[in-house]
Design an enzyme around this catalytic site. Structure first.
Site, PDB file in Angstrom:
ATOM      1  N   LYS A 145      12.793 -16.261  -8.028  1.00 16.81           N
ATOM      2  CA  LYS A 145      12.602 -15.234  -9.069  1.00 16.81           C
ATOM      3  C   LYS A 145      11.610 -15.729 -10.112  1.00 16.81           C
ATOM      4  CE  LYS A 145      13.813 -12.895  -7.414  1.00 16.81           C
ATOM      5  NZ  LYS A 145      14.057 -12.101  -6.298  1.00 16.81           N
ATOM      6  N   HIS A 161      16.324 -38.237  -2.682  1.00 16.37           N
ATOM      7  CA  HIS A 161      15.427 -38.408  -1.528  1.00 16.37           C
ATOM      8  C   HIS A 161      14.019 -37.905  -1.839  1.00 16.37           C
ATOM      9  CE1 HIS A 161      18.843 -39.662   0.798  1.00 16.37           C
ATOM     10  NE2 HIS A 161      19.499 -38.574   0.422  1.00 16.37           N
ATOM     11  N   GLU A 190      17.317 -18.877  -4.796  1.00 16.59           N
ATOM     12  CA  GLU A 190      16.961 -17.521  -5.219  1.00 16.59           C
ATOM     13  C   GLU A 190      16.499 -17.530  -6.685  1.00 16.59           C
ATOM     14  OE1 GLU A 190      16.176 -14.889  -3.922  1.00 16.59           O
ATOM     15  OE2 GLU A 190      16.392 -13.402  -5.499  1.00 16.59           O
ATOM     16  N   ARG A 241       4.171  -0.766  -4.602  1.00 17.80           N
ATOM     17  CA  ARG A 241       3.929  -1.235  -3.234  1.00 17.80           C
ATOM     18  C   ARG A 241       2.594  -1.937  -3.097  1.00 17.80           C
ATOM     19  NH1 ARG A 241       6.765   0.485   1.173  1.00 17.80           N
ATOM     20  NH2 ARG A 241       8.755   1.153   0.415  1.00 17.80           N
ATOM     21  N   LYS A 261       5.866  -5.061  -2.908  1.00 14.10           N
ATOM     22  CA  LYS A 261       7.301  -4.900  -2.711  1.00 14.10           C
ATOM     23  C   LYS A 261       7.700  -4.967  -1.240  1.00 14.10           C
ATOM     24  CE  LYS A 261      11.472  -3.966  -4.058  1.00 14.10           C
ATOM     25  NZ  LYS A 261      12.193  -5.124  -4.623  1.00 14.10           N
ATOM     26  N   CYS A 317       0.841  -1.190   0.000  1.00 14.66           N
ATOM     27  CA  CYS A 317       0.000   0.000   0.000  1.00 14.66           C
ATOM     28  C   CYS A 317       0.883   1.251   0.000  1.00 14.66           C
ATOM     29  CB  CYS A 317      -0.941   0.067   1.188  1.00 14.66           C
ATOM     30  SG  CYS A 317      -2.000  -1.342   1.365  1.00 14.66           S
ATOM     31  N   ASN A 338      -2.246   2.744   5.800  1.00 15.42           N
ATOM     32  CA  ASN A 338      -1.421   1.551   5.570  1.00 15.42           C
ATOM     33  C   ASN A 338      -1.314   0.805   6.891  1.00 15.42           C
ATOM     34  OD1 ASN A 338      -0.887   2.352   2.997  1.00 15.42           O
ATOM     35  ND2 ASN A 338       1.258   2.883   3.347  1.00 15.42           N
ATOM     36  N   GLY A 339      -1.318  -0.510   6.845  1.00 22.64           N
ATOM     37  CA  GLY A 339      -1.159  -1.281   8.084  1.00 22.64           C
ATOM     38  C   GLY A 339      -2.430  -2.064   8.388  1.00 22.64           C
ATOM     39  N   TRP A 389      -2.982  -2.764  -1.440  1.00 20.60           N
ATOM     40  CA  TRP A 389      -2.733  -4.210  -1.532  1.00 20.60           C
ATOM     41  C   TRP A 389      -3.644  -4.812  -0.477  1.00 20.60           C
ATOM     42  CZ3 TRP A 389      -1.234  -8.349   1.436  1.00 20.60           C
ATOM     43  CH2 TRP A 389      -0.755  -9.480   0.761  1.00 20.60           C
ATOM     44  N   GLU A 437       8.019 -15.995  -8.635  1.00 16.92           N
ATOM     45  CA  GLU A 437       7.413 -14.692  -8.345  1.00 16.92           C
ATOM     46  C   GLU A 437       6.830 -14.021  -9.572  1.00 16.92           C
ATOM     47  OE1 GLU A 437      10.952 -12.844  -6.456  1.00 16.92           O
ATOM     48  OE2 GLU A 437       9.523 -11.719  -5.250  1.00 16.92           O
TER      49      GLU A 437
END
Ligand code: G6P
Length: 609
Positions: free
Chosen positions: A488, A507, A484, A27, A604, A2, A99-100, A75, A491
């Site tokens: 990527k 395994h 990583e 964001r 983000k 947000c 926000n929050g 968001w 995402e």
């Protein structure tokens, strides 16, 4: 997560609000809204589901030249993305962006349902109604109403509030969610992230938790919730306009991948002395005695920051004697009853410096009396301010949701911290010198690898566009790099990509190998190279669709595709291989036609739990 913007001044507020929201869109981007208020108290509220462009379409029919307003890009946490749930929320004559998360919204709502007709499912509208109940149609000053309401709130917030009855002022407050006030000439601007203010003013006040500010176009009065005046410090915004623009690239992600030679150079600036084989980090603020006595490191992060910690831990263990390194996921660690031994230091890793779980861990760890060191990018962020010491990675704004340049610099910043410990522990210079030499050489090697391989990776990626499943594989330092790489791809291209240590293949994951999957193997030359090659053969024997990334020029197994990296680097090869993974994820996503910079469902900076 947000974004908030606000304006009070002499110019057209809508212009700043929209341009500011566009800067903050990375964001949160499922809905957005703005409200402006005219001199005589008439509000114009525009909200839209979807991206800011949807809001802009509506704006053309509602254009005005009001001089005060607030805006928000969302968001979703409480309530699905919709116009009704988009901010600003109205109660009586006040409008609120937030926000929050208001954790006790249910209890508060139960008290307010009789006096307020709720139109959304959000916790934010509950806060708006609560403020309004204290405002009592303007009988009390807005700032007092906000303070009274916030005293009843449990949770996190960064808020901006305006009222039709007081169209020359705005009230902002923060607790756990950042808020920056831009100080201009006959104008005051507000944003949840300084990048929205760039180009408008260079001077900013960063609110602290528990502070509230009453703002007009030429005054800013900051107080605590207990009405104690705060003499707020005006700080300089360091970001420039070029850093938050695409600079000729199609996407921020590609720009951020490509600028890694420069961003890593910034991380290293003034910290690496190749001639004397030493590194110097001023920020952690630990004496030689304190560094010498460190026996244990806890590294905390989420997502990419966690992977950076993992990779760094492999290196630190290699050159620092008698030290244990534990790398933990912040959302788990904050609730574990973990024992942290004496002589420990915690590294708190976060690009944004605002990630809620990482911040919560920092606070828990501090309570245990352990020294905390931030590995942070965003200057002045909450984590950067709360740690005992820190090393900024200085990579500049990272705007694409998927983290790239921050990862590379986080790894190296942590390795440099490890090196300062090793130096203090008098580890032989012959052991540390190869690391220091390679660190200094990395920016140029990164430039070479990106230049040599971009087109090759693009071509390879185009062949795997129709796959929905991928397995990344690596051993030793190549394993965190594989993790990583998988993150990527997952995402941004929504491929179900997971990473495994090569040794784990037999395994379980080997059972997956079939035509639905392709495999990406990271094979750096070194002591475990031959073992990894045997693992590749195991996959090939099951007709796996294998891509290999290696620096071994003689690699000649009949895999589907190979990316051969030419480099003088021997130790940090997995970081170079990660560049290939970054490019692969980028080109796959472009080929699939998905939104590279703003992948679905993600944001983000995850400022809620
Ligand atoms: C989000 C971002 C990731 C990032 C993670 C941790 O999930 O999308 O790119 O790695 O948060 O963020 P931080 O700002 O703490 O590094």
């Amino acid at each position: 997560m947000c974004g908030i913007v606000g304006y009070v001044g002499e110019k057209d507020a809508q212009n700043f609000l929209i341009s500011g929201l566009k800067r903050l869109e990375y964001r949160g981007y499922d809905s957005a809204g703005i409200v402006t208020i005219s001199e005589n108290g008439k509000a114009t509220l525009i909200r839209a589901k979807g991206k800011i462009v949807e809001l802009e379409k509506k704006l053309s029919k509602n254009k005005n030249d009001d001089k005060i307003g607030i805006g928000h890009t969302r968001w979703a946490t409480h309530g699905e993305p919709s116009e009704n749930n988009a901010h600003p929320h109205k109660a009586g004559s006040i409008y609120l962006v937030h926000n929050g998360i208001i954790e006790n919204y249910k209890e508060l709502k139960a008290e307010l349902v009789s006096s307020h007709d709720f139109k959304s499912n959000t916790d934010t509208e509950v806060l708006a109604a609560l403020i309004n109940s204290f405002y009592d149609n303007g009988k009390h000053p807005l700032v007092n109403a906000v303070v009274q309401a916030l005293k009843l709130v449990k949770g996190t917030y960064g808020i901006a509030v305006v009222s039709e009855l007081e169209p020359e002022e705005m009230v902002v407050a923060r607790c756990g969610s950042p808020l920056v006030i831009g100080v201009g000439h006959d104008e005051t601007l507000v944003a949840s992230d300084a990048s929205a203010l760039v180009g408008h003013t260079k001077n900013a006040i960063y609110l602290n938790d528990g502070e509230v500010a009453l703002i007009t176009k030429n005054s800013i009065e900051v107080k605590t919730l207990n009405a104690e005046p705060v003499s707020a410090k005006v700080e300089e915004i360091e970001t420039n306009l070029a850093a938050i623009q695409k600079g000729g690239y199609d996407h921020f992600l590609l720009k951020e991948i490509m600028e890694q030679p420069e961003s890593l150079s910034e991380t290293l600036r003034g910290r690496v002395d190749v001639e004397n084989n030493t590194v110097h980090l001023g920020g952690p603020g630990l004496s030689q005695d304190e560094l010498r006595s460190i026996k244990h490191l806890v590294i905390v992060g989420c997502g990419t920051a966690y992977h950076a910690g993992l990779l760094a831990s492999y290196y630190i263990e290699k050159f620092t004697p008698e030290i244990t390194v534990e790398v933990v996921i912040a959302s788990e660690y904050r609730y574990r009853d973990a024992y942290i031994p004496d002589d420990s230091v915690a590294l708190i890793v976060s690009q944004s410096g605002e990630t809620a779980d990482t911040l919560a861990c920092l606070r828990e760890i501090k309570k245990k009396g352990v020294k905390t060191i931030g590995i942070v990018n965003a200057i002045g962020s909450t984590i950067a301010r709360e740690v005992d010491g820190g090393t900024y990675v200085h990579v500049g704004p990272e705007i694409s949701v998927a983290s790239t340049k921050a990862f590379t610099s986080q790894v190296i910043a942590m390795v440099m911290f490890g090196l300062t410990i090793a130096q203090a522990k008098s580890v032989k210079s012959s052991i540390l010198a190869p690391y220091i030499k390679e660190i200094a050489a990395l920016p140029e090697e990164i430039r070479k690898v990106l230049k040599d391989n971009s087109e090759i990776v693009k071509t390879i990626a185009s062949k795997y566009v129709d796959y929905d499943h991928a397995i990344y594989l690596g051993r030793d330092t190549a394993y965190p790099s594989a993790m990583e790489g998988a993150l990527k791809l997952k995402e941004i291209s929504y491929v179900d990509a997971n990473a495994y240590a090569f040794g784990e293949l037999k395994h379980g994951p080997l059972a997956l190998v079939d035509d639905r999957f392709f495999e990406i193997a990271l094979l750096p030359e070194g002591p475990l190279f031959e073992k990894a090659v045997s693992n590749v053969q195991e996959v090939l024997a099951r007709d796996g669709h294998m891509i290999v990334i290696t620096d071994a020029q003689e690699f000649d197994l009949p895999v589907e595709n190979v990316v051969k990296i030419t480099t003088d680097i021997k130790i940090f090869t997995p970081l170079l291989m990660n560049l290939i993974s970054q490019l692969f994820a980028y080109y796959t996503t472009v080929a699939k036609g998905f939104n590279v910079d703003q992948p679905r469902n993600l944001a983000k900076s995850v400022t809620v739990e």
